[in-house]
Design a protein around this motif. Structure first.
Motif, short mmCIF file in Angstrom:
data_model
loop_
_atom_site.label_atom_id
_atom_site.label_comp_id
_atom_site.label_asym_id
_atom_site.label_seq_id
_atom_site.Cartn_x
_atom_site.Cartn_y
_atom_site.Cartn_z
N ILE A 1 46.98 47.96 108.70
CA ILE A 1 46.92 46.86 107.79
C ILE A 1 47.19 45.50 108.18
CG2 ILE A 1 48.24 45.42 105.59
CD1 ILE A 1 49.67 47.92 104.93
N GLU A 2 45.92 45.40 108.01
CA GLU A 2 45.51 43.62 108.65
C GLU A 2 44.55 42.77 107.33
OE1 GLU A 2 42.30 43.00 111.66
OE2 GLU A 2 41.55 41.93 110.28
N VAL A 3 46.20 41.35 107.33
CA VAL A 3 45.97 40.40 106.62
C VAL A 3 45.19 39.01 107.13
CG1 VAL A 3 47.18 39.06 104.56
CG2 VAL A 3 47.89 41.26 104.85
N THR A 4 44.05 38.60 105.93
CA THR A 4 43.68 37.58 107.10
C THR A 4 43.79 36.01 105.61
OG1 THR A 4 42.11 38.85 108.40
CG2 THR A 4 40.78 36.78 108.41
N ASP A 5 43.80 35.14 106.27
CA ASP A 5 43.31 33.73 105.16
C ASP A 5 42.50 32.87 106.24
OD1 ASP A 5 44.92 31.50 107.26
OD2 ASP A 5 46.77 32.99 106.55
N SER A 6 42.41 31.56 105.81
CA SER A 6 41.12 30.82 106.24
C SER A 6 41.71 29.22 106.13
CB SER A 6 39.93 30.53 105.60
OG SER A 6 40.66 29.98 104.25
N GLY A 7 43.07 29.45 106.23
CA GLY A 7 44.28 28.47 106.26
C GLY A 7 44.36 27.73 108.13
N PRO A 8 45.08 26.86 108.61
CA PRO A 8 45.60 26.47 110.30
C PRO A 8 45.51 27.06 110.81
CG PRO A 8 47.27 25.61 108.32
CD PRO A 8 46.07 26.60 107.74
N GLY A 9 45.77 29.10 110.34
CA GLY A 9 46.69 29.88 111.89
C GLY A 9 47.62 29.07 112.19
N PHE A 10 48.27 30.00 112.80
CA PHE A 10 49.30 29.79 113.99
C PHE A 10 48.86 28.93 114.81
CE2 PHE A 10 49.63 34.23 112.55
CZ PHE A 10 50.57 34.35 111.55
N PRO A 11 50.71 28.08 115.36
CA PRO A 11 50.19 27.02 115.87
C PRO A 11 50.06 27.56 117.32
CG PRO A 11 51.99 26.22 114.85
CD PRO A 11 51.36 27.42 113.82
N LEU B 1 59.59 46.04 110.43
CA LEU B 1 59.38 47.16 109.63
C LEU B 1 57.70 47.45 110.34
CD1 LEU B 1 59.61 45.68 106.34
CD2 LEU B 1 61.64 47.66 107.42
N ALA B 2 57.43 47.50 111.03
CA ALA B 2 56.24 48.27 111.50
C ALA B 2 56.95 48.50 113.15
CB ALA B 2 55.10 46.73 111.47
N ASP B 3 55.54 49.49 114.31
CA ASP B 3 55.63 50.07 114.61
C ASP B 3 55.12 48.88 116.03
OD1 ASP B 3 57.18 52.37 114.29
OD2 ASP B 3 55.17 53.02 113.07
N ARG B 4 54.05 48.49 115.75
CA ARG B 4 53.44 47.63 116.18
C ARG B 4 52.61 46.15 115.71
NH1 ARG B 4 47.80 46.87 117.19
NH2 ARG B 4 47.36 45.85 119.58
N VAL B 5 52.88 44.91 115.75
CA VAL B 5 52.99 43.84 114.78
C VAL B 5 51.88 42.95 116.19
CG1 VAL B 5 53.32 41.83 113.72
CG2 VAL B 5 54.76 44.02 113.69
N ARG B 6 50.66 42.12 115.54
CA ARG B 6 50.38 40.89 116.42
C ARG B 6 49.84 40.18 114.87
NH1 ARG B 6 45.30 44.07 118.05
NH2 ARG B 6 44.22 42.33 116.42
N PHE B 7 49.75 38.99 115.79
CA PHE B 7 49.55 37.80 115.18
C PHE B 7 48.39 37.09 116.52
CE2 PHE B 7 54.59 38.55 114.20
CZ PHE B 7 54.39 38.52 112.60
N ASP B 8 47.64 36.65 115.19
CA ASP B 8 46.45 36.15 115.72
C ASP B 8 46.02 34.54 114.72
OD1 ASP B 8 46.00 37.88 118.31
OD2 ASP B 8 45.45 38.94 117.22
N ASN B 9 45.24 34.59 115.88
CA ASN B 9 43.67 33.54 114.62
C ASN B 9 42.05 33.68 114.98
OD1 ASN B 9 46.04 31.75 113.75
ND2 ASN B 9 46.04 30.46 115.65
N GLN B 10 41.83 33.19 113.76
CA GLN B 10 40.88 34.03 113.68
C GLN B 10 39.73 33.22 114.74
OE1 GLN B 10 38.43 34.63 109.93
NE2 GLN B 10 40.83 33.52 109.14
N PRO B 11 38.80 33.62 114.93
CA PRO B 11 38.30 32.84 116.49
C PRO B 11 37.15 31.50 115.82
CG PRO B 11 37.55 34.96 116.97
CD PRO B 11 38.71 34.82 115.65
N GLY B 12 37.59 30.58 116.26
CA GLY B 12 36.25 29.82 115.78
C GLY B 12 36.72 29.01 114.63
N SER B 13 36.80 30.05 113.11
CA SER B 13 36.63 29.26 112.18
C SER B 13 38.29 28.87 111.53
CB SER B 13 35.96 30.67 110.85
OG SER B 13 37.27 31.71 110.89
N GLY B 14 39.30 29.58 112.64
CA GLY B 14 40.79 29.31 112.24
C GLY B 14 41.32 30.42 110.61
N GLY B 15 42.25 30.05 110.65
CA GLY B 15 43.19 31.04 109.89
C GLY B 15 44.02 32.28 110.30
#
Length: 145
Positions: A75-85, A111-125
């Protein structure tokens, strides 16, 4: 067999239970164990709630993508906010030290077996991606052979 779906949702609180219900329906139809389905739905709810709360920016929407390939749901959830600091994950406080923010991310990790927190390249989010190994009910439609 595998399945894949993607949703574009408005950043409104009402979108969170909608995403959760759609995921639960897909998991039930595929034959995923109820406990695993519940864990995925809680993790999805946390990720969507974060997108609704923090995902402002140039769009009033956020996106949820889910897929089952073999015995893994991603599962992937993507937004257009400022992203993670940049320093958001350097200091990992113990759960008792957490304040209001950050508990949802820790819950997703639990709850998950593998998790990744990232920011979208360039556009943020922000981009939250998590995988869960599935267990199947007897006679499941998508059970990997």
């Amino acid at each position: 067999m595998s399945i894949w779906w993607s949703l574009q949702l408005r950043r409104e609180a009402a979108s969170v239970p909608l995403a959760r219900r759609l995921l639960l329906g897909a998991m039930e139809a595929a034959g995923v164990d109820a406990d695993i389905s519940h864990e995925l739905c809680v993790a999805l709810s946390e990720a969507c709630s974060n997108a609704v709360r923090h995902g402002g920016g140039h769009s009033e929407n956020y996106q949820v993508t889910a897929s089952i390939h073999g015995d893994v749901c991603r599962i992937e959830v993507t937004d257009s906010g400022p992203g993670f600091p940049a320093d958001a994950f350097l200091a990992r406080p113990e759960p008792r030290e957490l304040q209001q923010d950050g508990r949802g991310m820790r819950l997703i990790e639990a709850l998950a077996d593998r998790v990744r927190f990232d920011n979208q390249p360039g556009s943020g989010g922000a981009v939250v991606t998590f995988d869960k190994v599935l267990k199947w009910r007897e006679g499941a439609l998508l059970r990997a052979s």
